[in-house]
Design a protein around this motif. Structure first.
Motif, PDB file in Angstrom:
ATOM      1  N   MET A  34      22.018   6.390 -35.750  1.00 50.18           N
ATOM      2  CA  MET A  34      20.725   5.437 -35.426  1.00 50.18           C
ATOM      3  C   MET A  34      20.557   4.784 -36.789  1.00 50.18           C
ATOM      4  O   MET A  34      20.270   5.160 -37.760  1.00 50.18           O
ATOM      5  CB  MET A  34      19.628   6.096 -35.016  1.00 50.18           C
ATOM      6  N   SER A  35      20.159   3.636 -36.572  1.00 52.23           N
ATOM      7  CA  SER A  35      19.881   2.589 -37.674  1.00 52.23           C
ATOM      8  C   SER A  35      18.460   2.356 -37.727  1.00 52.23           C
ATOM      9  O   SER A  35      17.826   2.209 -36.610  1.00 52.23           O
ATOM     10  CB  SER A  35      20.541   1.270 -37.611  1.00 52.23           C
ATOM     11  N   THR A  36      17.860   2.232 -38.780  1.00 49.66           N
ATOM     12  CA  THR A  36      16.414   2.103 -39.031  1.00 49.66           C
ATOM     13  C   THR A  36      16.427   0.446 -39.448  1.00 49.66           C
ATOM     14  O   THR A  36      17.057   0.220 -40.303  1.00 49.66           O
ATOM     15  CB  THR A  36      15.825   2.920 -40.138  1.00 49.66           C
ATOM     16  N   LYS A  37      15.415  -0.132 -38.891  1.00 48.08           N
ATOM     17  CA  LYS A  37      15.098  -1.462 -38.992  1.00 48.08           C
ATOM     18  C   LYS A  37      13.486  -1.563 -39.308  1.00 48.08           C
ATOM     19  O   LYS A  37      12.752  -0.886 -38.893  1.00 48.08           O
ATOM     20  CB  LYS A  37      15.440  -2.389 -38.184  1.00 48.08           C
ATOM     21  N   THR A  38      13.392  -2.766 -40.022  1.00 54.86           N
ATOM     22  CA  THR A  38      12.028  -3.247 -40.368  1.00 54.86           C
ATOM     23  C   THR A  38      11.597  -4.707 -40.186  1.00 54.86           C
ATOM     24  O   THR A  38      12.298  -5.174 -40.637  1.00 54.86           O
ATOM     25  CB  THR A  38      11.465  -2.674 -41.840  1.00 54.86           C
ATOM     26  N   ILE A  39      10.593  -4.804 -39.573  1.00 51.48           N
ATOM     27  CA  ILE A  39      10.145  -6.192 -39.330  1.00 51.48           C
ATOM     28  C   ILE A  39       8.703  -6.517 -39.738  1.00 51.48           C
ATOM     29  O   ILE A  39       7.802  -5.663 -39.546  1.00 51.48           O
ATOM     30  CB  ILE A  39      10.299  -6.696 -37.759  1.00 51.48           C
ATOM     31  N   GLU A  40       8.645  -7.593 -40.438  1.00 57.97           N
ATOM     32  CA  GLU A  40       7.246  -8.301 -40.815  1.00 57.97           C
ATOM     33  C   GLU A  40       6.398  -8.584 -39.620  1.00 57.97           C
ATOM     34  O   GLU A  40       6.936  -9.129 -38.464  1.00 57.97           O
ATOM     35  CB  GLU A  40       7.285  -9.485 -41.542  1.00 57.97           C
ATOM     36  N   VAL A  41       5.076  -7.935 -39.627  1.00 60.02           N
ATOM     37  CA  VAL A  41       4.263  -8.348 -38.451  1.00 60.02           C
ATOM     38  C   VAL A  41       2.871  -8.997 -38.935  1.00 60.02           C
ATOM     39  O   VAL A  41       2.182  -8.298 -39.694  1.00 60.02           O
ATOM     40  CB  VAL A  41       4.046  -7.141 -37.541  1.00 60.02           C
ATOM     41  N   LYS A  42       2.825 -10.314 -38.699  1.00 57.95           N
ATOM     42  CA  LYS A  42       1.627 -11.053 -39.272  1.00 57.95           C
ATOM     43  C   LYS A  42       0.337 -11.068 -38.451  1.00 57.95           C
ATOM     44  O   LYS A  42       0.671 -11.054 -37.212  1.00 57.95           O
ATOM     45  CB  LYS A  42       1.996 -12.223 -39.667  1.00 57.95           C
ATOM     46  N   GLY A  43      -0.839 -10.758 -38.656  1.00 57.45           N
ATOM     47  CA  GLY A  43      -1.919 -11.021 -38.085  1.00 57.45           C
ATOM     48  C   GLY A  43      -2.643  -9.754 -37.582  1.00 57.45           C
ATOM     49  O   GLY A  43      -3.871  -9.847 -37.128  1.00 57.45           O
ATOM     50  N   MET A  44      -2.076  -8.631 -38.158  1.00 64.01           N
ATOM     51  CA  MET A  44      -2.774  -7.352 -37.991  1.00 64.01           C
ATOM     52  C   MET A  44      -3.971  -7.068 -38.852  1.00 64.01           C
ATOM     53  O   MET A  44      -3.824  -7.393 -39.973  1.00 64.01           O
ATOM     54  CB  MET A  44      -1.791  -6.029 -38.142  1.00 64.01           C
ATOM     55  N   SER A  45      -5.114  -6.583 -38.581  1.00 65.46           N
ATOM     56  CA  SER A  45      -6.257  -6.375 -39.361  1.00 65.46           C
ATOM     57  C   SER A  45      -6.877  -5.169 -39.027  1.00 65.46           C
ATOM     58  O   SER A  45      -8.007  -4.894 -39.658  1.00 65.46           O
ATOM     59  CB  SER A  45      -7.106  -7.576 -38.851  1.00 65.46           C
ATOM     60  N   CYS A  46      -6.568  -4.217 -38.241  1.00 68.89           N
ATOM     61  CA  CYS A  46      -7.192  -3.035 -37.801  1.00 68.89           C
ATOM     62  C   CYS A  46      -6.355  -1.956 -37.173  1.00 68.89           C
ATOM     63  O   CYS A  46      -5.188  -2.205 -36.805  1.00 68.89           O
ATOM     64  CB  CYS A  46      -8.401  -3.332 -37.239  1.00 68.89           C
ATOM     65  N   GLY A  47      -6.688  -0.742 -37.045  1.00 67.84           N
ATOM     66  CA  GLY A  47      -6.235   0.081 -36.500  1.00 67.84           C
ATOM     67  C   GLY A  47      -5.735  -0.081 -35.013  1.00 67.84           C
ATOM     68  O   GLY A  47      -4.748   0.421 -34.563  1.00 67.84           O
ATOM     69  N   ASN A  48      -6.705  -0.906 -34.395  1.00 68.76           N
ATOM     70  CA  ASN A  48      -6.157  -1.154 -33.010  1.00 68.76           C
ATOM     71  C   ASN A  48      -5.129  -2.022 -32.810  1.00 68.76           C
ATOM     72  O   ASN A  48      -4.011  -2.064 -31.941  1.00 68.76           O
ATOM     73  CB  ASN A  48      -7.380  -1.995 -32.175  1.00 68.76           C
ATOM     74  N   CYS A  49      -4.974  -2.792 -33.950  1.00 66.93           N
ATOM     75  CA  CYS A  49      -3.510  -3.874 -34.097  1.00 66.93           C
ATOM     76  C   CYS A  49      -2.305  -3.053 -34.260  1.00 66.93           C
ATOM     77  O   CYS A  49      -1.355  -3.231 -33.439  1.00 66.93           O
ATOM     78  CB  CYS A  49      -3.974  -4.768 -35.270  1.00 66.93           C
ATOM     79  N   VAL A  50      -2.416  -1.960 -34.989  1.00 64.18           N
ATOM     80  CA  VAL A  50      -1.363  -0.911 -35.156  1.00 64.18           C
ATOM     81  C   VAL A  50      -1.135  -0.346 -33.891  1.00 64.18           C
ATOM     82  O   VAL A  50       0.023  -0.333 -33.539  1.00 64.18           O
ATOM     83  CB  VAL A  50      -1.862  -0.183 -36.173  1.00 64.18           C
ATOM     84  N   ASN A  51      -1.864   0.030 -33.046  1.00 63.50           N
ATOM     85  CA  ASN A  51      -1.863   0.915 -31.955  1.00 63.50           C
ATOM     86  C   ASN A  51      -1.119  -0.165 -31.090  1.00 63.50           C
ATOM     87  O   ASN A  51      -0.185   0.394 -30.257  1.00 63.50           O
ATOM     88  CB  ASN A  51      -3.129   1.344 -31.398  1.00 63.50           C
ATOM     89  N   SER A  52      -1.656  -1.604 -30.903  1.00 65.15           N
ATOM     90  CA  SER A  52      -0.962  -2.220 -29.940  1.00 65.15           C
ATOM     91  C   SER A  52       0.445  -2.622 -30.363  1.00 65.15           C
ATOM     92  O   SER A  52       1.345  -2.624 -29.585  1.00 65.15           O
ATOM     93  CB  SER A  52      -1.760  -3.657 -30.128  1.00 65.15           C
ATOM     94  N   VAL A  53       0.717  -2.577 -31.435  1.00 60.94           N
ATOM     95  CA  VAL A  53       2.089  -3.179 -31.776  1.00 60.94           C
ATOM     96  C   VAL A  53       3.039  -1.809 -31.724  1.00 60.94           C
ATOM     97  O   VAL A  53       4.058  -1.953 -31.325  1.00 60.94           O
ATOM     98  CB  VAL A  53       2.230  -3.655 -33.264  1.00 60.94           C
ATOM     99  N   THR A  54       2.471  -0.604 -32.118  1.00 61.00           N
ATOM    100  CA  THR A  54       3.260   0.503 -31.900  1.00 61.00           C
ATOM    101  C   THR A  54       3.495   0.546 -30.345  1.00 61.00           C
ATOM    102  O   THR A  54       4.825   1.072 -29.993  1.00 61.00           O
ATOM    103  CB  THR A  54       2.454   1.797 -32.313  1.00 61.00           C
TER     104      THR A  54
END
Length: 70
Positions: A1-21
């Protein structure tokens, strides 16, 4: 399994984190999704190949801007 990371712009709170997750976790082939609000990134492991376009589309569908993969 490879691990990747992407930039996510526009997040401002925990709900944003939950939505992206949730959005990235729903993609078949991605596992161990971790979203970091402070750094504005999302990391995940690929259990099978997933296109960068599919990942970016999932982020943008929920109202955030997908940046570059790191």
């Amino acid at each position: 399994m490879s691990t990747k990371t992407i930039e996510v712009k526009g997040m401002s709170c925990g709900n944003c984190v939950n939505s992206v997750t949730e959005a990235l976790s729903s993609i078949d082939g991605l596992a161990n999704v971790k979203v970091d609000l402070a750094f504005g990134t999302a990391s995940f492991q690929e259990e099978k190949p997933v296109s960068e376009e599919e990942v970016k589309a999932a982020i943008e569908r929920i109202g955030f801007t997908a940046g570059n993969f790191k």
